[in-house]
Every structure is written in C-alpha cells, then in structure tokens.
Design an enzyme around this catalytic site. Structure first.
Site, PDB file in Angstrom:
ATOM      1  N   VAL A   1      12.689 -57.191 -69.684  1.00  0.00           N
ATOM      2  CA  VAL A   1      13.212 -56.786 -70.989  1.00  0.00           C
ATOM      3  C   VAL A   1      13.929 -57.965 -71.615  1.00  0.00           C
ATOM      4  O   VAL A   1      14.774 -58.600 -70.980  1.00  0.00           O
ATOM      5  CB  VAL A   1      14.179 -55.586 -70.849  1.00  0.00           C
ATOM      6  CG1 VAL A   1      14.717 -55.169 -72.219  1.00  0.00           C
ATOM      7  CG2 VAL A   1      13.488 -54.409 -70.178  1.00  0.00           C
TER       8      VAL A   1
ATOM      9  N   THR B   1      14.162 -39.520 -57.084  1.00  0.00           N
ATOM     10  CA  THR B   1      14.961 -40.383 -56.219  1.00  0.00           C
ATOM     11  C   THR B   1      15.653 -39.488 -55.191  1.00  0.00           C
ATOM     12  O   THR B   1      16.226 -38.469 -55.567  1.00  0.00           O
ATOM     13  CB  THR B   1      15.992 -41.143 -57.078  1.00  0.00           C
ATOM     14  OG1 THR B   1      15.263 -41.898 -58.060  1.00  0.00           O
ATOM     15  CG2 THR B   1      16.828 -42.094 -56.244  1.00  0.00           C
TER      16      THR B   1
ATOM     17  N   THR C   1      14.852 -57.520 -65.280  1.00  0.00           N
ATOM     18  CA  THR C   1      13.471 -57.580 -64.814  1.00  0.00           C
ATOM     19  C   THR C   1      13.252 -56.464 -63.798  1.00  0.00           C
ATOM     20  O   THR C   1      14.169 -56.113 -63.047  1.00  0.00           O
ATOM     21  CB  THR C   1      13.155 -58.929 -64.132  1.00  0.00           C
ATOM     22  OG1 THR C   1      14.131 -59.149 -63.107  1.00  0.00           O
ATOM     23  CG2 THR C   1      13.201 -60.074 -65.106  1.00  0.00           C
TER      24      THR C   1
ATOM     25  N   ASN D   1      19.444 -44.354 -64.663  1.00  0.00           N
ATOM     26  CA  ASN D   1      18.562 -44.130 -65.820  1.00  0.00           C
ATOM     27  C   ASN D   1      19.325 -43.610 -67.035  1.00  0.00           C
ATOM     28  O   ASN D   1      18.719 -43.212 -68.026  1.00  0.00           O
ATOM     29  CB  ASN D   1      17.442 -43.143 -65.458  1.00  0.00           C
ATOM     30  CG  ASN D   1      16.381 -43.794 -64.593  1.00  0.00           C
ATOM     31  OD1 ASN D   1      16.281 -45.017 -64.545  1.00  0.00           O
ATOM     32  ND2 ASN D   1      15.590 -42.996 -63.905  1.00  0.00           N
TER      33      ASN D   1
ATOM     34  N   LYS E   1      10.447 -54.541 -74.147  1.00  0.00           N
ATOM     35  CA  LYS E   1      10.062 -54.385 -72.739  1.00  0.00           C
ATOM     36  C   LYS E   1       8.638 -54.903 -72.615  1.00  0.00           C
ATOM     37  O   LYS E   1       7.731 -54.433 -73.304  1.00  0.00           O
ATOM     38  CB  LYS E   1      10.139 -52.905 -72.350  1.00  0.00           C
ATOM     39  CG  LYS E   1       9.845 -52.626 -70.884  1.00  0.00           C
ATOM     40  CD  LYS E   1      10.069 -51.133 -70.578  1.00  0.00           C
ATOM     41  CE  LYS E   1       9.846 -50.812 -69.126  1.00  0.00           C
ATOM     42  NZ  LYS E   1      10.121 -49.378 -68.849  1.00  0.00           N
TER      43      LYS E   1
ATOM     44  N   LYS F   1      19.089 -39.858 -63.011  1.00  0.00           N
ATOM     45  CA  LYS F   1      20.083 -40.418 -62.093  1.00  0.00           C
ATOM     46  C   LYS F   1      20.949 -41.371 -62.911  1.00  0.00           C
ATOM     47  O   LYS F   1      20.554 -41.791 -64.008  1.00  0.00           O
ATOM     48  CB  LYS F   1      19.397 -41.153 -60.938  1.00  0.00           C
ATOM     49  CG  LYS F   1      18.426 -42.244 -61.375  1.00  0.00           C
ATOM     50  CD  LYS F   1      17.701 -42.847 -60.184  1.00  0.00           C
ATOM     51  CE  LYS F   1      16.623 -43.818 -60.649  1.00  0.00           C
ATOM     52  NZ  LYS F   1      15.874 -44.391 -59.519  1.00  0.00           N
TER      53      LYS F   1
ATOM     54  N   ASP G   1      13.312 -37.736 -63.127  1.00  0.00           N
ATOM     55  CA  ASP G   1      13.995 -38.797 -62.359  1.00  0.00           C
ATOM     56  C   ASP G   1      15.358 -39.110 -62.979  1.00  0.00           C
ATOM     57  O   ASP G   1      15.696 -40.267 -63.192  1.00  0.00           O
ATOM     58  CB  ASP G   1      13.124 -40.058 -62.283  1.00  0.00           C
ATOM     59  CG  ASP G   1      13.626 -41.044 -61.220  1.00  0.00           C
ATOM     60  OD1 ASP G   1      14.350 -40.609 -60.293  1.00  0.00           O
ATOM     61  OD2 ASP G   1      13.303 -42.235 -61.314  1.00  0.00           O
TER      62      ASP G   1
END
Length: 229
Positions: A28, A175, A22, A140, A43, A137, A135
């Site tokens: 998801v 980030t 969540t 991800n 999702k 990282k 983004d």
C-alpha cells in the site's frame, strides 16, 4: 493520450509516494491526486504472487465497489495494469485498533461502547447488503486518523462472502481466537458469526486480553466450542 489501464495514465493522475505497508501479495502506497492535491491509499496487488487466491481479490473488489459507509474503508477506482491490480482507496492514517489497545492496555466502558456502536452500524449495513465479513479482528479495524475523534473503519474484505438468505456458508475461515463455534463445527453458519467476533473484540477492549486463549489451536477451539472463557 495514455490508455486508462496503463501505468503511464495512473502516474499522470496520481503521484505515488511512500509505502505504508506490505502484505503477502500486496503493498500500500500513499498517492496524491495531481489535479486536486487530495491524498489516497493505493493498494497494489501482485497477481503473480497470489495464484489460486485470485477469487479472494475479485471478491474484495466486487464487495468494496458496492459499499458506501462512513465506517468502512472506501474504494474509489480500480486499474488492472500488466500483472498488477491498483486499488485507489480512502487513506486512513490512524493505524490498527490492535496497536491502540496494546498502547492503552484497555478501554473504559464508555469508549469501548462508542467503538462497538460504530462497528455494529457498519456490520448491520454489510449484512443488509447480504455481505458477511467473516474475519473481524482488531487488526482489520483501522482508525481514520491519529486524533481522539478518529473514526473506526472496517477494512480487509478478502475473506468476505456475499450470501443470500437460503445459503448456508460452510467454509472454515477467519482467525483462530475470533472464530465462532459454528464455523469450527462445520455444520454451516450465517452472518451471525460476525457478531461473535465482535463479542470477542468487545471483551478484549474492556479487559486487554482475549476471552479464549491457548498456544495450541486444538485446545483453543475446544474452549471456543464449549464457550469457556
């Protein structure tokens, strides 16, 4: 027959199972396609919880709808039902690269090179379509399954931007520890910022700790802008 954008239709086509995760405005769930038994991830984005961020969701959907790459999580279908958006996506079960790094401590150069090579192929593909992720990282980057042969998959396109070659991106995003110096300087940047983030990820894979670190973001940003690692 149920309308295609109704919960009834969705539940006729898919059996929704356990919740995998969540987020702030989404959850998801595992879904099994009744006709084939194939498993997907759905999702479910709650529009009411993301007032003002609707364009991020639309960006993510429009990007994923045009992307087809074995190292990028695939979006198959989208349903808009009441105040929710249901995204039928490829099911990846290996968890985050972040957790794998924590578990291992660090990677060998050979293993790190294999991972980075696959991410580079996917990033090159995105950039060729005019898409910057913005983004990247380890949180991800997902592993396709729990085996040693798992594929690395890029996910989470909420901050991505579709650009053209004349366009200079100016929004501060990303980030803190992975953000490129030109983003912090707010003088405009291009797709190269994804490669900076990938450099930070490479460093973490090999060392087990980040090149730039400070509890205070101002100090952290000074480190990044001066390139002191």
């Amino acid at each position: 027959m149920a309308s295609i954008n109704s919960l009834e239709y969705l539940q006729e086509k898919y059996e929704l199972g356990e919740t995998l995760g969540t987020g702030a405005f989404s959850e998801v769930k595992v879904a099994t396609e009744r006709a084939t038994g194939n498993k997907f991830a759905i999702k479910i984005v709650d529009r009411t919880k993301c007032k003002g961020k609707e364009n991020m969701i639309e960006t993510e959907v429009s990007i994923l709808m045009q992307v087809r790459h074995e190292n990028i999580v695939q979006l198959y279908e989208m349903y808009e039902i009441d105040s929710k958006i249901y995204l039928v996506m490829e099911l990846v079960t290996g968890g985050e690269l972040f957790d794998e790094i924590v578990g291992r401590g660090k990677y060998t150069e050979v293993d790190a090179a294999k991972i980075i090579h696959r991410i580079l192929l996917a990033i090159n593909y995105l950039h060729s379509l005019g898409i910057a992720h913005r983004d990247l990282k380890p949180e991800n980057l997902l592993l396709s399954d729990k085996t040693n042969e798992a594929k690395i998959m890029i996910s989470d396109f909420g901050l991505s931007k579709i650009f053209n070659d004349d366009e200079v991106m100016k929004t501060a995003c990303g980030t803190p520890g992975y953000v490129a110096p030109e983003v912090l300087k707010r003088q405009g940047y291009g797709r190269e910022i994804d490669l900076w983030s990938l450099g930070v990820i490479t460093y973490i894979l090999l060392c087990g700790y980040p090149p730039f670190y400070d509890q205070n973001n101002i100090e952290l940003f000074k480190q990044i802008m001066s390139g002191k690692y």
